[in-house]
Scaffold this motif. Sequence first.
Motif, PDB file in Angstrom:
ATOM      1  N   HIS A   1      -6.571  -0.401  -3.460  1.00 37.52           N
ATOM      2  CA  HIS A   1      -7.167   0.161  -2.244  1.00 37.52           C
ATOM      3  C   HIS A   1      -8.688   0.279  -2.351  1.00 37.52           C
ATOM      4  O   HIS A   1      -9.313   1.079  -1.658  1.00 37.52           O
TER       5      HIS A   1
ATOM      6  N   CYS B   1      -5.897  -1.118   6.504  1.00 32.79           N
ATOM      7  CA  CYS B   1      -4.817  -0.972   5.526  1.00 32.79           C
ATOM      8  C   CYS B   1      -4.103   0.341   5.857  1.00 32.79           C
ATOM      9  O   CYS B   1      -4.695   1.243   6.443  1.00 32.79           O
TER      10      CYS B   1
ATOM     11  N   CYS C   1      -3.525   2.720   4.059  1.00 36.98           N
ATOM     12  CA  CYS C   1      -4.122   3.864   3.361  1.00 36.98           C
ATOM     13  C   CYS C   1      -5.252   4.487   4.161  1.00 36.98           C
ATOM     14  O   CYS C   1      -5.712   5.577   3.844  1.00 36.98           O
TER      15      CYS C   1
ATOM     16  N   ASN D   1      -8.198   2.834   4.658  1.00 33.42           N
ATOM     17  CA  ASN D   1      -9.390   2.038   4.340  1.00 33.42           C
ATOM     18  C   ASN D   1      -9.281   0.681   5.040  1.00 33.42           C
ATOM     19  O   ASN D   1      -8.252   0.347   5.628  1.00 33.42           O
TER      20      ASN D   1
ATOM     21  N   CYS E   1      -8.749  -3.712   2.067  1.00 31.90           N
ATOM     22  CA  CYS E   1      -8.344  -3.385   0.690  1.00 31.90           C
ATOM     23  C   CYS E   1      -7.917  -4.647  -0.064  1.00 31.90           C
ATOM     24  O   CYS E   1      -7.295  -5.541   0.512  1.00 31.90           O
TER      25      CYS E   1
HETATM   26 ZN   LIG Z   1      -5.651   0.359   1.318  1.00 28.97          ZN
END
Ligand SMILES: [Zn+2]
Length: 405
Positions: free
Chosen positions: A246, A256, A258, A260, A263
Amino acid sequence: MKKIKEVAGNNTSDLVEMNRSAIVRILQQMDVCSRADIAKITGLTQASITKIVAVLIDMGIVTEVGFVKGEGNRRSIGLRLNAEKNLVIGVKFSRHVFSIGVFDIRGKVYTQQETEFGLDEFASDVVVEMKKQIHDLLKKYKNVVAIGFAVPGPYLRKEGRIALVTKMPSWQNVNFVEEFENEFDKPVFIEQDANAGALAEWWFGNHGRPINSLAYFLAGEGVGSGIVDHDRLILGNLGIASEIGHISIDVKGPACECGNKGCLELYCSANALLKKAEEILPELFEEEYENRWEACNRVFLAAKEGNEKALELTEEIAEYLGYGCVTLINAYDPEIIVIGDSISQGGDLLLPTINKIVKERVIPEISGKVQIKISKLTVDPTLYGAAAIATDKVLRKPSEYLVSK
Ligand SMILES: [Zn+2]
């Protein structure tokens, strides 16, 4: 007042156990060695070693076996770790499958089994089945001393749960520590998969000793890394350090899960490879694939046979793996980077490009000192890693965990 682990002192009993552990850890890496060999490696005096080894022999952890040739052709008594008396169970949990294996603390495989499950299956049902299989193995293998779990990262080790399991939100509520810690009459240790892979390479990878620092670059369904630095995993505050999957390699790139953008995981995971491969090489997937591991291998096999599109795709994946290695080198200064999991099946097709990128993008004084390898472990590194998690813990406290006579 709370004891602060980092500044806590060592009592004499801790020191005795640390020295026992140092000797046991050396023996784990060597088939047979002498007391003099151990003295050389540990810096402990012969007298201390004689005393500690006597206790370890008495406990049944170490055995004397024949003679080994030492300096000046002198014969010394050989020492060997009683590995077969100390088995560990490794449990690997991943998105579609869980695997369970029995190993000894030198990495010998006794048995392994795999159970597939659907993304729509209730997490609680899968947990019940896992427990049943572990209980069955414990009945069959009486010498198990500990159980290790490898779960997908990011794993919040203090809380006992996985912070994000792509496409499997129900698993975020499963508390692995609560579920498994008190279920068996054996100690249970849990780490995330990339850390497990790093420990598998550290304990069972035959990379020789001494090594100061080893990075395991997990490139499978997800991407992550685990770092063993001077004999210890780098964990961070929550246990999620070295989550390189990540780290953004394109801050304006695709989103992504997550939070972010761009990644690394979106570019060189098995999922990324297969998504592209299914688009540009549909002929490879006319026949249904058994699992994603095998699906990735189809692309690499086609590349080996000279299929242009497969070669281009492999090259692209290798390039991104290269960027990942550059980040690992700059962040952690590893001596060895081992690439493992399904993408590592690309083997020699990947290494030249990875090495080229590293050479171009890292200061030569540093890049020249890093070895980049493909994992050679014959057992699934994460499952092996689950066994290595348990092995790592029991070797650090031999008197507490290892089988006594
Ligand atoms: Zn990510």
